[in-house]
Motif scaffolding. Structure first.
Motif, PDB file in Angstrom:
ATOM      1  N   PRO A  17       2.578 -12.855   0.815  1.00  0.00           N
ATOM      2  CA  PRO A  17       2.905 -12.326   2.154  1.00  0.00           C
ATOM      3  C   PRO A  17       4.320 -11.767   2.238  1.00  0.00           C
ATOM      4  CG  PRO A  17       1.745 -14.400   2.354  1.00  0.00           C
ATOM      5  CD  PRO A  17       2.092 -14.247   0.904  1.00  0.00           C
ATOM      6  N   ARG A  18       5.276 -12.467   1.655  1.00  0.00           N
ATOM      7  CA  ARG A  18       6.657 -11.981   1.703  1.00  0.00           C
ATOM      8  C   ARG A  18       6.801 -10.692   0.902  1.00  0.00           C
ATOM      9  NH1 ARG A  18      10.916 -12.153  -1.448  1.00  0.00           N
ATOM     10  NH2 ARG A  18       9.765 -13.382  -2.971  1.00  0.00           N
ATOM     11  N   LEU A  19       6.160 -10.625  -0.263  1.00  0.00           N
ATOM     12  CA  LEU A  19       6.235  -9.423  -1.091  1.00  0.00           C
ATOM     13  C   LEU A  19       5.605  -8.223  -0.379  1.00  0.00           C
ATOM     14  CD1 LEU A  19       5.310 -10.990  -4.546  1.00  0.00           C
ATOM     15  CD2 LEU A  19       7.600 -10.382  -3.728  1.00  0.00           C
ATOM     16  N   LEU A  20       4.482  -8.459   0.281  1.00  0.00           N
ATOM     17  CA  LEU A  20       3.846  -7.384   1.050  1.00  0.00           C
ATOM     18  C   LEU A  20       4.749  -6.923   2.191  1.00  0.00           C
ATOM     19  CD1 LEU A  20       0.143  -8.620   1.242  1.00  0.00           C
ATOM     20  CD2 LEU A  20       0.929  -6.504   0.163  1.00  0.00           C
ATOM     21  N   ALA A  21       5.400  -7.881   2.847  1.00  0.00           N
ATOM     22  CA  ALA A  21       6.306  -7.528   3.949  1.00  0.00           C
ATOM     23  C   ALA A  21       7.455  -6.672   3.441  1.00  0.00           C
ATOM     24  CB  ALA A  21       6.831  -8.795   4.621  1.00  0.00           C
ATOM     25  N   ILE A  26       9.869  -1.193   3.073  1.00  0.00           N
ATOM     26  CA  ILE A  26      10.541  -0.170   2.280  1.00  0.00           C
ATOM     27  C   ILE A  26       9.733   1.120   2.246  1.00  0.00           C
ATOM     28  CG2 ILE A  26      11.318   0.455  -0.044  1.00  0.00           C
ATOM     29  CD1 ILE A  26      11.981  -2.499  -0.504  1.00  0.00           C
ATOM     30  N   LEU A  27       8.416   0.994   2.104  1.00  0.00           N
ATOM     31  CA  LEU A  27       7.568   2.167   1.880  1.00  0.00           C
ATOM     32  C   LEU A  27       6.955   2.736   3.155  1.00  0.00           C
ATOM     33  CD1 LEU A  27       5.701   0.843  -1.283  1.00  0.00           C
ATOM     34  CD2 LEU A  27       7.522   2.559  -1.230  1.00  0.00           C
ATOM     35  N   GLN A  34       0.248  -2.522  -0.858  1.00  0.00           N
ATOM     36  CA  GLN A  34      -0.785  -3.270  -1.579  1.00  0.00           C
ATOM     37  C   GLN A  34      -0.786  -2.914  -3.059  1.00  0.00           C
ATOM     38  OE1 GLN A  34      -2.787  -5.652  -0.534  1.00  0.00           O
ATOM     39  NE2 GLN A  34      -2.689  -5.538   1.698  1.00  0.00           N
ATOM     40  N   ASP A  35      -0.672  -1.624  -3.367  1.00  0.00           N
ATOM     41  CA  ASP A  35      -0.680  -1.189  -4.765  1.00  0.00           C
ATOM     42  C   ASP A  35       0.521  -1.751  -5.524  1.00  0.00           C
ATOM     43  OD1 ASP A  35      -2.994   0.228  -4.348  1.00  0.00           O
ATOM     44  OD2 ASP A  35      -1.999   2.190  -4.181  1.00  0.00           O
ATOM     45  N   VAL A  36       1.680  -1.722  -4.887  1.00  0.00           N
ATOM     46  CA  VAL A  36       2.891  -2.214  -5.533  1.00  0.00           C
ATOM     47  C   VAL A  36       2.784  -3.713  -5.812  1.00  0.00           C
ATOM     48  CG1 VAL A  36       5.304  -2.789  -5.027  1.00  0.00           C
ATOM     49  CG2 VAL A  36       4.503  -0.437  -4.772  1.00  0.00           C
ATOM     50  N   VAL A  37       2.307  -4.471  -4.852  1.00  0.00           N
ATOM     51  CA  VAL A  37       2.199  -5.921  -5.034  1.00  0.00           C
ATOM     52  C   VAL A  37       1.151  -6.251  -6.099  1.00  0.00           C
ATOM     53  CG1 VAL A  37       1.568  -8.088  -3.894  1.00  0.00           C
ATOM     54  CG2 VAL A  37       3.071  -6.461  -2.741  1.00  0.00           C
ATOM     55  N   CYS A  67       8.869  -0.153  -5.769  1.00  0.00           N
ATOM     56  CA  CYS A  67       9.002   0.659  -4.554  1.00  0.00           C
ATOM     57  C   CYS A  67       9.962   1.824  -4.782  1.00  0.00           C
ATOM     58  CB  CYS A  67       9.500  -0.196  -3.391  1.00  0.00           C
ATOM     59  SG  CYS A  67       8.302  -1.378  -2.741  1.00  0.00           S
ATOM     60  N   LEU A  68      11.078   1.543  -5.448  1.00  0.00           N
ATOM     61  CA  LEU A  68      12.050   2.594  -5.740  1.00  0.00           C
ATOM     62  C   LEU A  68      11.425   3.701  -6.588  1.00  0.00           C
ATOM     63  CD1 LEU A  68      15.326   0.604  -6.507  1.00  0.00           C
ATOM     64  CD2 LEU A  68      15.095   2.456  -4.844  1.00  0.00           C
TER      65      LEU A  68
END
Length: 283
Positions: A17-21, A26-27, A34-37, A67-68
């Motif tokens: 959840p924190r990573l998705l947030a 950022i994006l 979702q793809d990044v996580v 994300c970067l």
């Protein structure tokens, strides 16, 4: 499944959840977040556990760098205007956090206007409270440079015109929204929501798979009616000096609003513990 892989699944599920947030802030895109996580999960599974001293920091670094990369590719291959979140209708050396409430009002502006490093520095520090030494490590720069990136981003956000709403009017609109949400009153919600209202939220307050970004009065009304039980635990509050809503003891969540011409154009449901800790909430 081995014991080690089971442990990794449990750790990642706790951090997801924190990573998705973080990725979403950022994006600005649910699908991209979702793809990044998911990519971060693949890298975590393949990584040598002995080389990971702090799992949370490691995962945050991986997600942020992914994300970067995505943002930089987007700069090289710009998205079409219809693919970007719609925006609501100089340098600042002051090293003071915007806090979630103020940044929320300019959320979509940040998505479109800042450079990738500026967005990372601002969002990790001002929204999630990450220290600048951690941000510098993620960006591969010095702590001083990370502070300058956040300061420049902060100045750009603060220089963006935002609706100037008299506090009494804002309190009336927020109160009417809360009352209608408690009663499941469709007409009452329609009276205070802009037709293109945008709702953003942290994953911690959403059912699994629910989008962090919902737009349009019909979608927002439908979701709000489905959450009547939560609305009954809501109370009016002052959040960073602006009228808002706190839900549950603690609180478990806080809603901050952007209001223009007597209508809610955007509200953000803050439930990430690090974000909540940065808010000043008064009943």
């Amino acid at each position: 499944m081995t014991a080690g892989s089971t442990d990794r699944v449990a750790v990642f599920d706790r951090e997801r959840p924190r990573l998705l947030a973080v990725a979403f802030r950022i994006l600005g895109s649910d699908a991209d977040a979702q793809d990044v996580v998911q990519d971060a999960w693949t890298r975590y599974v393949r990584a040598d556990a002995d080389e990971i001293r702090n799992v949370q920091a490691w995962l945050t670094t991986v997600v942020t760098r992914l994300c970067l990369d995505l943002l930089r590719r987007s700069r090289e291959e710009p998205r079409r205007p219809e693919d970007l979140p719609p925006a609501p209708g100089g340098d600042d050396p002051e090293d003071v956090a915007l806090l979630a409430g103020e940044l929320t009002a300019a959320f979509t502006v940040v998505v479109e206007a800042l450079t990738p490093p500026q967005r990372v520095a601002l969002i990790l520090h001002d929204v999630f409270g990450a220290p600048f030494d951690e941000i510098a490590h993620i960006l591969g720069t010095t702590e001083g440079s990370a502070k300058k990136l956040a300061s420049r981003a902060r100045g750009r956000v603060r220089g963006t015109p935002r609706p100037d709403v008299e506090s009494g009017e804002a309190r009336r609109v927020v109160g009417a929204f809360m009352q209608a949400a408690r009663q499941g009153d469709v007409d009452g919600l329609v009276e205070v929501l802009h037709p293109d209202v945008l709702r953003t939220a942290d994953p911690q307050v959403l059912r699994p798979g629910a989008p962090q970004r919902v737009q349009g009065i019909e979608a927002v009304v439908e979701e709000t009616r489905a959450m009547r039980a939560s609305a009954r635990r809501a109370r009016l509050a002052v959040i960073d000096g602006r009228p808002g809503i706190a839900v549950g003891p603690g609180p478990l969540a806080a809603l901050v609003f952007t209001i223009a011409d007597g209508l809610i154009v955007h509200y953000d449901v803050i439930a990430d513990p690090r974000r909540l800790a940065l808010l000043h909430i008064e009943d």
